[in-house]
Design an enzyme around this catalytic site. Structure first.
Site, PDB file in Angstrom:
ATOM      1  N   SER A 187     -15.057  24.357 -27.419  1.00 21.46           N
ATOM      2  CA  SER A 187     -15.208  23.083 -28.111  1.00 21.46           C
ATOM      3  C   SER A 187     -14.135  22.993 -29.182  1.00 21.46           C
ATOM      4  CB  SER A 187     -16.602  23.022 -28.745  1.00 21.46           C
ATOM      5  OG  SER A 187     -16.591  22.128 -29.827  1.00 21.46           O
TER       6      SER A 187
ATOM      7  N   GLU B  42     -19.931  21.082 -14.675  1.00 17.89           N
ATOM      8  CA  GLU B  42     -20.270  19.704 -15.060  1.00 17.89           C
ATOM      9  C   GLU B  42     -19.371  18.689 -14.361  1.00 17.89           C
ATOM     10  OE1 GLU B  42     -21.810  19.785 -19.576  1.00 17.89           O
ATOM     11  OE2 GLU B  42     -19.884  20.730 -19.260  1.00 17.89           O
TER      12      GLU B  42
ATOM     13  N   SER C  33       0.840  -1.215   0.000  1.00 16.68           N
ATOM     14  CA  SER C  33       0.000   0.000   0.000  1.00 16.68           C
ATOM     15  C   SER C  33       0.866   1.252   0.000  1.00 16.68           C
ATOM     16  CB  SER C  33      -0.913   0.004   1.233  1.00 16.68           C
ATOM     17  OG  SER C  33      -0.141  -0.179   2.409  1.00 16.68           O
TER      18      SER C  33
ATOM     19  N   LYS D 205      -8.190   3.224   2.392  1.00 21.69           N
ATOM     20  CA  LYS D 205      -7.417   4.434   2.145  1.00 21.69           C
ATOM     21  C   LYS D 205      -7.705   5.113   0.823  1.00 21.69           C
ATOM     22  CE  LYS D 205      -4.142   2.706   5.226  1.00 21.69           C
ATOM     23  NZ  LYS D 205      -5.135   1.595   5.388  1.00 21.69           N
TER      24      LYS D 205
ATOM     25  N   LYS E 299     -18.839  27.739 -29.118  1.00 22.63           N
ATOM     26  CA  LYS E 299     -19.184  27.162 -27.817  1.00 22.63           C
ATOM     27  C   LYS E 299     -18.379  27.709 -26.644  1.00 22.63           C
ATOM     28  CE  LYS E 299     -21.020  23.355 -27.348  1.00 22.63           C
ATOM     29  NZ  LYS E 299     -22.229  22.939 -26.702  1.00 22.63           N
TER      30      LYS E 299
ATOM     31  N   THR F 160     -40.459  25.198  -9.132  1.00 22.72           N
ATOM     32  CA  THR F 160     -40.680  23.870  -8.543  1.00 22.72           C
ATOM     33  C   THR F 160     -41.052  22.983  -9.730  1.00 22.72           C
ATOM     34  OG1 THR F 160     -43.034  24.221  -8.165  1.00 22.72           O
ATOM     35  CG2 THR F 160     -41.574  24.792  -6.335  1.00 22.72           C
ATOM     36  N   HIS F 161     -40.711  21.737  -9.674  1.00 23.73           N
ATOM     37  CA  HIS F 161     -40.926  20.808 -10.805  1.00 23.73           C
ATOM     38  C   HIS F 161     -40.325  21.346 -12.099  1.00 23.73           C
ATOM     39  CE1 HIS F 161     -43.976  18.822  -8.255  1.00 23.73           C
ATOM     40  NE2 HIS F 161     -44.266  20.053  -7.897  1.00 23.73           N
TER      41      HIS F 161
ATOM     42  N   ASN G 131      -1.825  -2.782  13.540  1.00 24.50           N
ATOM     43  CA  ASN G 131      -3.288  -2.648  13.542  1.00 24.50           C
ATOM     44  C   ASN G 131      -3.759  -1.417  14.317  1.00 24.50           C
ATOM     45  OD1 ASN G 131      -3.038  -4.995  12.172  1.00 24.50           O
ATOM     46  ND2 ASN G 131      -4.013  -6.310  13.709  1.00 24.50           N
TER      47      ASN G 131
ATOM     48  N   TYR H 238      -9.216  -7.198  12.983  1.00 25.93           N
ATOM     49  CA  TYR H 238      -8.536  -6.632  11.821  1.00 25.93           C
ATOM     50  C   TYR H 238      -8.454  -7.659  10.696  1.00 25.93           C
ATOM     51  CZ  TYR H 238      -5.219  -4.561   8.645  1.00 25.93           C
ATOM     52  OH  TYR H 238      -4.638  -4.061   7.508  1.00 25.93           O
TER      53      TYR H 238
ATOM     54  N   ASN I 245     -18.413  26.263 -22.827  1.00 30.73           N
ATOM     55  CA  ASN I 245     -19.045  25.196 -22.045  1.00 30.73           C
ATOM     56  C   ASN I 245     -18.775  25.302 -20.546  1.00 30.73           C
ATOM     57  OD1 ASN I 245     -19.991  24.013 -24.424  1.00 30.73           O
ATOM     58  ND2 ASN I 245     -18.077  22.871 -24.708  1.00 30.73           N
TER      59      ASN I 245
END
Ligand code: ARG
Length: 461
Positions: free
Chosen positions: A280, A293, A26, A328, A286, A158-159, A113, A320, A288
């Site tokens: 783009s 995003e 690791s 991690k 464009k 709303t909606h 541990n 353990y 963007n």
């Protein structure tokens, strides 16, 4: 390093398979814990000396060796050899190389541990502070922009249908409130992270006469863990942090989603500055909203980190298991992602330009004050349901005649409510609609200004 030469190699006669070494190591990701691993070892060693478990002379040698290692890692000259299993082994092996066999005394009354649980807690405790600072920065930007836009009116949806006009400042402060809860959650999470596990050893505690309170004091922990098996086996604090990070990402993602929609030509309510947009490669026209995003997209990634840790944990037999090493990468990934997102979103938000004229126009259209007209009828003694029906029919009439409500003649309104007089028009304006909503939590200008004042007088650590 061949099997027998490993710190745990005593009972082995064959070397570890090369691929197994790579598979189990690791070091390439847990090396970021080095300073915490060393701080924990120094505190442990001081305690061993104070308790007479190692001599002060040996302890001094070990501590100065550890400090040299710290310097070398920071200078980039420490050899992170890929055949070492993890950061603990890398540091211990180098310590023994530097100070001789006395270095081998450091691991007395300790196991990897409890050591890894300590490292993770020390690391995350600091990182939570960093995340909290970034959340506070973003909140400060939201308040600043809200103050600058205190007269800007936004169509509230709303909606995804136009609903009622609101102040843009009210909208921005909605995110302030969400972030405030995110910060509260992180502070509470920090309470549970901030528990000292060392002394749990492998799983059962240790027979050496250690002093856990002393280690806790050296490392500035207010509490120590009360059950060695719990301390070495659980990573609930990791899962909890990633959950908190997930909610933070979700909140940012929703804000970004609005910015993406609003910056599109059809809405045209906001412009994101050139510095925070990209072009783009094929379409020259464009611009963007990639940053927004990507924050939205990276939210999915952090949810993935949450699923990863929850799934790693779910079937683990006590105590353990090596599976826990898989805590991690999701944690680091969630942390890096949430920190980068918070920082870039704060900078981007600072540069937004709102199209106030277009917002007002959009806020005024679409019968956005129809509720206010119904409320007006209620004040005149008509039950709300009936008022709702009357206004609904007025709206239907307007749609049919292609008119907006304030342009109707009083005679036309009387077709639906015979007692109407010119006063009815006063509740059709967006300003009136907004300022009527002056109860706590509403969008009235005075209410929003009061909230800004409250926020500014808060002293959050
Ligand atoms: N690298 C290990 C982890 O991250 C450290 C603890 C290893 N303990 C052990 N008994 N192999 O969990």
């Amino acid at each position: 390093m061949s099997g027998q030469k490993k710190p745990w190699g005593g009972r082995f006669s064959e070397p570890t398979d090369k691929r197994v070494e790579e598979f189990t190591s690791s070091l390439h990701f847990d090396r970021r814990l080095y300073s915490y691993d060393i701080a924990g070892s120094v505190a442990h060693c001081r305690m061993l000396a104070a308790q007479g478990i190692v001599s002060s002379e040996d302890a001094e040698k070990i501590i100065s060796g550890l400090q040299e290692i710290l310097k070398d890692i920071e200078a980039g000259t420490f050899p992170f050899s890929s055949d070492l299993e993890d950061i603990h082994m890398a540091i211990e092996t180098s310590l023994i190389e530097r100070v001789g066999q006395v270095g081998g005394k450091l691991h007395t009354a300790r196991s990897r541990n409890d050591q890894i649980s300590l490292d993770m807690r020390l690391y995350l405790r600091d990182e939570v502070k960093n995340v909290l600072d970034l959340v506070a920065d973003l909140q400060a930007v939201l308040v600043r922009v809200a103050k600058g836009e205190i007269d800007t009116i936004l169509p509230g949806y709303t909606h995804m249908q136009k609903a009622q006009p609101v102040l843009l400042a009210h909208y921005l402060l909605a995110y302030w409130e969400m972030l405030d809860r995110d910060a509260q959650r992180l502070r509470e999470c920090r309470e549970r992270i901030n528990v000292m596990p060392l002394g749990s050893a492998a799983l059962a505690g240790t027979g050496f006469p250690i002093n856990r309170e002393y280690v806790a004091k050296l490392l500035d922990f207010p509490r120590i863990s009360r059950n060695s098996m719990d301390a070495v086996s659980d990573r609930d604090f990791v899962a909890e942090f990633i959950f908190d990070a997930s909610l933070l990402m979700m909140h940012m993602s929703r804000f970004c989603e609005d910015l993406i929609l609003w910056s599109g030509g059809e809405f045209g309510l906001v412009a994101i500055s050139d510095a925070f947009t990209t072009g783009s490669s094929i379409m020259p026209q464009k611009k963007n909203p990639d940053v927004a995003e990507l924050i939205r997209g990276k939210t999915g990634r952090v949810y993935g980190d949450l699923m990863a840790i929850l799934t790693v944990m779910k079937g683990l037999p006590m105590t353990y298991d090596r599976d826990l090493q898989e805590d991690k990468e999701p944690l680091f990934d969630a942390l890096d992602t949430v920190k980068a997102s918070l920082a870039v979103l704060a900078d981007m938000t600072r540069t937004l330009t709102f199209n106030r004229g277009r917002m007002l126009e959009a806020a005024a259209g679409g019968f956005s004050t129809a509720t206010d007209v119904a409320d007006y009828l209620v004040m005149k003694g008509i039950p709300f349901r009936e008022a709702h029906g009357i206004v609904g029919r007025i709206v239907g009439y307007c749609i049919e005649k292609q008119k907006d409500m304030p342009t109707l003649a009083i005679e036309e309104i009387r077709l639906f409510w015979k007692d109407a007089d010119a006063h009815i028009y006063t509740c059709m304006g967006v300003d009136d609609s907004i300022n009527a909503r002056n109860t706590i939590g509403g969008t009235a200008r005075e209410t929003v200004l009061k909230r800004i004042e409250e926020i500014e007088s808060m002293n959050i650590d």
